[in-house]
Design an enzyme around this catalytic site. Structure first.
Site, PDB file in Angstrom:
ATOM      1  CD  GLU A   1      -2.982  -0.601  -0.129  1.00  0.00           C
ATOM      2  OE1 GLU A   1      -3.159   0.577  -0.464  1.00  0.00           O
ATOM      3  OE2 GLU A   1      -3.466  -1.548  -0.775  1.00  0.00           O
TER       4      GLU A   1
ATOM      5  CB  CYS B   1     -13.454   3.463 -15.125  1.00  0.00           C
ATOM      6  SG  CYS B   1     -14.368   5.008 -15.036  1.00  0.00           S
TER       7      CYS B   1
ATOM      8  CB  CYS C   1     -18.804   2.938 -21.110  1.00  0.00           C
ATOM      9  SG  CYS C   1     -17.934   4.385 -20.488  1.00  0.00           S
TER      10      CYS C   1
ATOM     11  CB  CYS D   1     -17.899  -0.640 -17.477  1.00  0.00           C
ATOM     12  SG  CYS D   1     -17.835  -0.154 -15.757  1.00  0.00           S
TER      13      CYS D   1
ATOM     14  CB  CYS E   1     -22.223   4.478 -15.183  1.00  0.00           C
ATOM     15  SG  CYS E   1     -21.034   5.798 -15.414  1.00  0.00           S
TER      16      CYS E   1
HETATM   17  S1  SF4 Z   1     -19.632   2.923 -17.388  1.00  0.00           S
HETATM   18 FE1  SF4 Z   1     -19.119   4.537 -15.967  1.00  0.00          FE
HETATM   19  S2  SF4 Z   1     -17.814   3.530 -14.440  1.00  0.00           S
HETATM   20 FE2  SF4 Z   1     -17.907   2.175 -16.212  1.00  0.00          FE
HETATM   21  S3  SF4 Z   1     -16.121   2.711 -17.477  1.00  0.00           S
HETATM   22 FE3  SF4 Z   1     -17.847   3.944 -18.199  1.00  0.00          FE
HETATM   23  S4  SF4 Z   1     -17.678   5.841 -17.056  1.00  0.00           S
HETATM   24 FE4  SF4 Z   1     -16.462   4.349 -15.992  1.00  0.00          FE
END
Ligand code: SF4
Length: 343
Positions: A41, A198, A205, A208, A214
């Site tokens: 960390e 992200c 996206c 994701c 989101c």
């Molecule tokens: S959907 Fe939202 S959280 Fe996912 S990569 Fe795109 S901007 Fe980022």
């Protein structure tokens, strides 16, 4: 769709994503020992995972395998193992924390030297702020608390279309989004999603697992607002004092580069000194330009002189390494040209 079921679905997607794509092989994710987790960390605070993995994490653990070994080691040895990693206060604080834990063990006659598991107690130790305390609690003690680092912050901002949120808001969101039952995998996944999907530019996206939740995915790079950074430039005159083919160095005591050996800076170079050249180095917060001067002494006036070989064994900063190289290159050049520097 109601918010709670949606959150549950997203948690499930995050878990599946982590199972398939997570960086589960990282060594600090495969140990229950708080010491290497804490070390990782601290090393990762300002440094890329690959740099830590390839050059620092394993050699440091080999040299100082436990809190006891670290706490009882001379600071010079710790700084030497940290050499090149930068932000040297981190090494100093690691050493201080280990020494404090050893002291506590002696006083309480506990059987093993380790960190406290309580977040507030962790934050009382040198160099452990709220983010690191949460990470240690989450990863070393498997507590159901969220973690917060740059990648997680970016995700939270994008999820909620936040441009300049306060830390308080971000922590509230982090706690409210946490998958409490599977917090370890959730936290690791959030960091990996931030690092691989992200991303600051061109986020992915469509792949994701948080996409359904989101709000910022139409224009993700608008969140958070990027601060325009103007990197200031600093200029210094550095004095190389040479006596009997050895260079004078002193150990730094100020906050910056504390504990490392280095060449002193001076307001005005000595009249009898010769200009050697310049070196520059980009730190995160400023760019440093050093104009290097050399002065040959006939009597020793400094406390510590070292040969170049001896300097290689000391912990010195990148910029001082560059100065040593400039010195060697100049000597070699002048010797080849038939002129002995300082002769
Ligand atoms: S959907 Fe939202 S959280 Fe996912 S990569 Fe795109 S901007 Fe980022």
């Amino acid at each position: 769709m109601a918010i709670i079921p949606l959150m549950k679905q997203v948690h499930e997607k995050i878990r599946k994503w982590y199972k398939k794509h997570g960086r589960k092989e990282l060594p600090w994710r495969n140990t229950a020992d708080p010491y290497p987790i804490y070390l990782s960390e601290i090393m990762l605070q300002q440094t890329q995972v690959n740099t830590v993995l390839e050059r620092y994490y394993f050699p440091f653990l080999k040299k100082f395998p436990t809190f006891e070994a670290l706490g009882k080691a001379p600071l010079d040895d710790v700084m030497k193992m940290w050499e090149g990693l930068g932000y040297y206060n981190r090494a100093k604080n690691l050493h201080r924390t280990a020494a404090l834990l050893c002291q506590k063990e002696k006083q309480t006659q506990e059987n093993s030297t380790t960190l406290p598991s309580d977040i507030n107690a962790l934050m009382e130790l040198p160099g452990i702020g709220i983010n690191t305390a949460h990470a240690i609690a989450a990863f070393a003690f498997r507590q159901s608390v969220p973690v917060m680092e740059a990648n997680v912050k970016r995700i939270l901002c994008r999820l909620h279309k936040l441009t300049t949120p306060t830390d308080k808001i971000l922590w509230e969101l982090a706690y409210s989004h946490l998958d409490k039952k599977h917090s370890f995998d959730y936290n690791q996944a959030m960091m990996d999603i931030g690092a691989t999907l992200c991303t600051p530019k061109n986020p992915h996206c469509t792949q994701c697992p948080l996409s359904a939740l989101c709000l910022g995915k139409e224009e993700p790079t608008r969140y958070p607002t990027k601060k325009k950074r103007v990197v200031p430039k600093k200029e210094q005159h550095i004095m190389l004092t040479v006596y009997d083919d050895k260079l004078a160095l002193s150990q730094r005591t100020g906050k910056f580069l504390h504990g490392l050996w280095g060449f002193p800076s001076t307001e005005v170079p000595l009249c009898a000194s010769e200009y050697l050249g310049e070196v520059s180095h980009a730190y995160t917060h400023f760019k440093l330009l050093c104009k290097v001067w050399i002065y040959y002494e006939t009597d020793s006036t400094q406390e510590h002189y070292f040969t170049v070989e001896e300097i290689r064994k000391l912990a010195i900063s990148k910029v001082d390494e560059k100065i040593v190289k400039l010195y060697l290159d100049t000597i070699q050049h002048n010797t080849e040209g038939g002129f002995q520097y300082g002769g």
